[in-house]
Design a protein around this motif. Structure first.
Motif, PDB file in Angstrom:
ATOM      1  N   CYS A 133       0.870  -1.180   0.000  1.00 43.26           N
ATOM      2  CA  CYS A 133       0.000   0.000   0.000  1.00 43.26           C
ATOM      3  C   CYS A 133       0.904   1.226   0.000  1.00 43.26           C
ATOM      4  O   CYS A 133       2.079   1.141   0.338  1.00 43.26           O
ATOM      5  CB  CYS A 133      -0.865   0.033   1.252  1.00 43.26           C
ATOM      6  SG  CYS A 133      -1.872  -1.443   1.413  1.00 43.26           S
ATOM      7  N   MET A 135       0.355   3.787   2.026  1.00 45.64           N
ATOM      8  CA  MET A 135       0.459   4.132   3.439  1.00 45.64           C
ATOM      9  C   MET A 135      -0.114   2.960   4.220  1.00 45.64           C
ATOM     10  O   MET A 135      -1.099   2.371   3.759  1.00 45.64           O
ATOM     11  CB  MET A 135      -0.368   5.407   3.659  1.00 45.64           C
ATOM     12  CG  MET A 135      -0.243   6.045   4.995  1.00 45.64           C
ATOM     13  SD  MET A 135      -1.436   5.402   6.131  1.00 45.64           S
ATOM     14  CE  MET A 135      -2.790   6.518   5.962  1.00 45.64           C
ATOM     15  N   TYR A 136       0.504   2.594   5.331  1.00 43.84           N
ATOM     16  CA  TYR A 136      -0.035   1.492   6.120  1.00 43.84           C
ATOM     17  C   TYR A 136      -0.890   2.029   7.256  1.00 43.84           C
ATOM     18  O   TYR A 136      -0.381   2.662   8.184  1.00 43.84           O
ATOM     19  CB  TYR A 136       1.092   0.567   6.602  1.00 43.84           C
ATOM     20  CG  TYR A 136       1.719  -0.127   5.413  1.00 43.84           C
ATOM     21  CD1 TYR A 136       0.982  -1.044   4.670  1.00 43.84           C
ATOM     22  CD2 TYR A 136       2.990   0.216   4.967  1.00 43.84           C
ATOM     23  CE1 TYR A 136       1.496  -1.623   3.524  1.00 43.84           C
ATOM     24  CE2 TYR A 136       3.519  -0.364   3.823  1.00 43.84           C
ATOM     25  CZ  TYR A 136       2.757  -1.283   3.101  1.00 43.84           C
ATOM     26  OH  TYR A 136       3.264  -1.846   1.961  1.00 43.84           O
ATOM     27  N   CYS A 137      -2.193   1.793   7.117  1.00 40.38           N
ATOM     28  CA  CYS A 137      -3.162   2.263   8.098  1.00 40.38           C
ATOM     29  C   CYS A 137      -2.984   1.406   9.351  1.00 40.38           C
ATOM     30  O   CYS A 137      -3.002   0.175   9.260  1.00 40.38           O
ATOM     31  CB  CYS A 137      -4.571   2.105   7.548  1.00 40.38           C
ATOM     32  SG  CYS A 137      -4.724   2.760   5.874  1.00 40.38           S
ATOM     33  N   TYR A 139      -4.793   0.486  11.673  1.00 34.15           N
ATOM     34  CA  TYR A 139      -5.899  -0.383  12.086  1.00 34.15           C
ATOM     35  C   TYR A 139      -6.200  -1.407  10.997  1.00 34.15           C
ATOM     36  O   TYR A 139      -7.244  -2.051  11.025  1.00 34.15           O
ATOM     37  CB  TYR A 139      -7.158   0.481  12.323  1.00 34.15           C
ATOM     38  CG  TYR A 139      -7.366   1.367  11.129  1.00 34.15           C
ATOM     39  CD1 TYR A 139      -6.804   2.641  11.103  1.00 34.15           C
ATOM     40  CD2 TYR A 139      -7.996   0.894   9.982  1.00 34.15           C
ATOM     41  CE1 TYR A 139      -6.888   3.427   9.961  1.00 34.15           C
ATOM     42  CE2 TYR A 139      -8.079   1.660   8.851  1.00 34.15           C
ATOM     43  CZ  TYR A 139      -7.529   2.922   8.849  1.00 34.15           C
ATOM     44  OH  TYR A 139      -7.596   3.677   7.707  1.00 34.15           O
ATOM     45  N   CYS A 140      -5.301  -1.555  10.023  1.00 28.05           N
ATOM     46  CA  CYS A 140      -5.602  -2.342   8.815  1.00 28.05           C
ATOM     47  C   CYS A 140      -6.093  -3.744   9.138  1.00 28.05           C
ATOM     48  O   CYS A 140      -5.445  -4.496   9.857  1.00 28.05           O
ATOM     49  CB  CYS A 140      -4.358  -2.460   7.941  1.00 28.05           C
ATOM     50  SG  CYS A 140      -4.647  -3.529   6.516  1.00 28.05           S
ATOM     51  N   VAL A 146      -0.274  -7.307   4.746  1.00 31.88           N
ATOM     52  CA  VAL A 146       0.203  -6.188   3.938  1.00 31.88           C
ATOM     53  C   VAL A 146       1.618  -5.793   4.357  1.00 31.88           C
ATOM     54  O   VAL A 146       2.044  -6.062   5.462  1.00 31.88           O
ATOM     55  CB  VAL A 146      -0.726  -4.945   3.990  1.00 31.88           C
ATOM     56  CG1 VAL A 146      -2.121  -5.287   3.525  1.00 31.88           C
ATOM     57  CG2 VAL A 146      -0.732  -4.309   5.356  1.00 31.88           C
ATOM     58  N   GLY A 178      -6.172  -5.534  -2.163  1.00 28.81           N
ATOM     59  CA  GLY A 178      -4.823  -5.970  -1.822  1.00 28.81           C
ATOM     60  C   GLY A 178      -4.604  -5.882  -0.316  1.00 28.81           C
ATOM     61  O   GLY A 178      -5.522  -6.130   0.454  1.00 28.81           O
ATOM     62  N   GLY A 179      -3.528  -5.324   0.113  1.00 32.21           N
ATOM     63  CA  GLY A 179      -2.717  -4.287  -0.449  1.00 32.21           C
ATOM     64  C   GLY A 179      -3.555  -3.250  -1.171  1.00 32.21           C
ATOM     65  O   GLY A 179      -4.734  -3.103  -0.972  1.00 32.21           O
ATOM     66  N   ARG A 210      -7.121   2.821  -1.482  1.00 31.38           N
ATOM     67  CA  ARG A 210      -7.052   4.019  -0.642  1.00 31.38           C
ATOM     68  C   ARG A 210      -6.171   5.075  -1.307  1.00 31.38           C
ATOM     69  O   ARG A 210      -6.007   6.179  -0.796  1.00 31.38           O
ATOM     70  CB  ARG A 210      -6.483   3.619   0.733  1.00 31.38           C
ATOM     71  CG  ARG A 210      -6.391   4.744   1.766  1.00 31.38           C
ATOM     72  CD  ARG A 210      -6.716   4.239   3.134  1.00 31.38           C
ATOM     73  NE  ARG A 210      -6.403   5.111   4.237  1.00 31.38           N
ATOM     74  CZ  ARG A 210      -7.038   6.251   4.560  1.00 31.38           C
ATOM     75  NH1 ARG A 210      -7.998   6.706   3.789  1.00 31.38           N
ATOM     76  NH2 ARG A 210      -6.700   6.929   5.634  1.00 31.38           N
ATOM     77  N   HIS A 238     -11.265   4.259   0.096  1.00 34.38           N
ATOM     78  CA  HIS A 238     -11.237   4.268   1.563  1.00 34.38           C
ATOM     79  C   HIS A 238     -10.911   5.681   2.070  1.00 34.38           C
ATOM     80  O   HIS A 238      -9.798   6.155   1.891  1.00 34.38           O
ATOM     81  CB  HIS A 238     -10.181   3.226   1.962  1.00 34.38           C
ATOM     82  CG  HIS A 238      -9.897   3.087   3.406  1.00 34.38           C
ATOM     83  ND1 HIS A 238      -9.140   2.049   3.897  1.00 34.38           N
ATOM     84  CD2 HIS A 238     -10.235   3.817   4.478  1.00 34.38           C
ATOM     85  CE1 HIS A 238      -9.030   2.161   5.203  1.00 34.38           C
ATOM     86  NE2 HIS A 238      -9.678   3.230   5.584  1.00 34.38           N
TER      87      HIS A 238
END
Ligand SMILES: *Cc1c(COP(=O)(O)O)cnc(C)c1O
Ligand code: SF4
Length: 376
Positions: A133, A135-137, A139-140, A146, A178-179, A210, A238
């Protein structure tokens, strides 16, 4: 791509990358290459708290940190409660798990017939085409998988997924996620779209992403020109907070809508970020102005180390009550929880049935007035 004038905050972040200029800033590959991944770099832009430092030090094995310079420029350097900051900078809270938490709360791995595909619902599949991704959220829901490692699916696994869809004639809808599929090159993405669209029983394809929010520079006219050829193609974008709606994001969403790609939104209900009816309403209104139709609000999934992000379901329902009737119906998404263990999406609408009697329902409206609906 025509570049937008940089904001003061963007210029401040850009200065950190010696030798880079506004053309670099507008280039999504530059943004991806220069994502902020270390405490040292972040510290030169943001006054980090102790909890953030501990979070960054500890998160690596679980869910790495990566923040595109564009998104980093939206962070308040001084305010640790900044909703943008809370979504992308880890906290020490992430490092401890509560008893109800799970690595794979939606039970995706159990519903995966071939690597990359989740076939939970009879007529549609989720196709996880990569693990990267922008950016890595924090709360993913897919934090178990990911990351930036070299774990993108091979062409052979893509082929097994295409074969599966081809053999399963009941699959009419393929959700590519994905990702984030938009971190792939146009060429690979087009290969996937071509193959999936060539399957006669696939009626349409969706992209879950996202990137229009975290890396809007990726939405280039080349990308849009390519996607347009695979109409009907829908997008699920997202979005979590009205502060994410910037001129760059508006431009990306307008390009998507102008290309005839209908877009819906997915929002995760997050404590201290958007668990407020006023914030949520502003977000929904902002998205409608971008021609993005609010689709789902998700109850935050119980992934490991997410307790600090989760609200109660009652709080989520209270927010929904403040939307329905109080604003445009198009601004009211469906509030769902992904049934832990693999139940799929379960709607959590507030209850408007006060009482069901033998021949009538006692109903309440958004102002809590009661109405009777008779059945004979
Ligand atoms: C969310 C999801 C879908 C798509 O659900 P819709 O309600 O049709 O948007 C499909 N498969 C899986 C596994 C999902 O999690
Ligand atoms: S963009 Fe989606 S898949 Fe990627 S980290 Fe964020 S929530 Fe997870």
């Amino acid at each position: 791509m025509l570049s937008l004038p940089l904001t003061a905050a963007e210029r401040r972040v850009l200065r950190h990358f010696h030798g880079a200029d506004e053309t670099d800033w507008a280039d999504w590959r530059w943004q991806l290459r220069n994502r902020i991944r270390s405490k040292e770099v972040l510290e030169s832009l943001v006054r980090l708290t102790r909890a953030e430092r501990q979070g960054i030090d500890g998160c690596g094995k679980k869910l790495t940190m990566a923040i595109p310079p564009y998104f980093a420029a939206l962070i308040s350097p001084e305010d640790p409660t900044c909703p943008i900051r809370r979504q992308c900078i880890p906290l020490a809270d992430e490092l401890s798990a509560s008893p109800e938490e799970m690595a794979d709360p939606c039970g995706e791995d159990n519903h995966s017939p071939v690597h990359g595909l989740v076939h939970r619902y009879p007529d549609r599949v989720l196709f996880l085409v990569n693990e990267m991704c922008a950016m890595y959220c924090r709360y993913c829901t897919r934090s178990r998988m990911v990351g930036d490692g070299d774990r993108t699916l091979s062409m052979a696994s893509y082929q097994r997924a295409f074969d599966y869809i081809r053999e399963h004639t009941e699959v009419r809808d393929v959700l590519i996620s994905g990702g984030d599929p938009l971190t792939l090159s146009d060429r690979i993405l087009e290969h996937i779209l071509q193959e999936v669209k060539s399957i006669p029983h696939v009626e349409f394809v969706r992209l879950g992403t996202r990137i229009p929010v975290t890396l809007p520079q990726r939405v280039t006219s080349d990308l849009i020109g390519m996607l347009k050829q695979y109409n009907p193609l829908w997008m699920s974008i997202h979005f979590n907070h009205p502060a994410e709606i910037t001129p760059a994001v508006a431009r990306a969403c307008n390009m998507i809508a102008d290309a005839g790609i209908p877009a819906g939104s997915q929002t995760v209900l997050l404590r201290g970020i958007n668990d407020d009816p006023v914030v949520m309403r502003r977000l929904m209104h902002g998205m409608l102005k971008l021609r993005v139709r609010p689709y789902y609000i998700y109850q935050c999934d119980p992934i490991l180390g997410s307790r600090h992000f989760r609200t109660t379901i009652a709080e989520g329902q209270a927010i929904m009550e403040q939307l329905r009737g109080h604003t445009t119906g198009y601004a009211v998404p469906t509030y769902v929880v992904d049934g832990p263990g693999g139940g799929g999406k379960i709607p959590l609408s507030p209850n408007y049935i006060v009482k069901k009697e033998k021949k009538r329902y006692i109903l309440r409206n958004f102002q809590n007035d009661e109405y009777y609906y008779y059945e004979s």
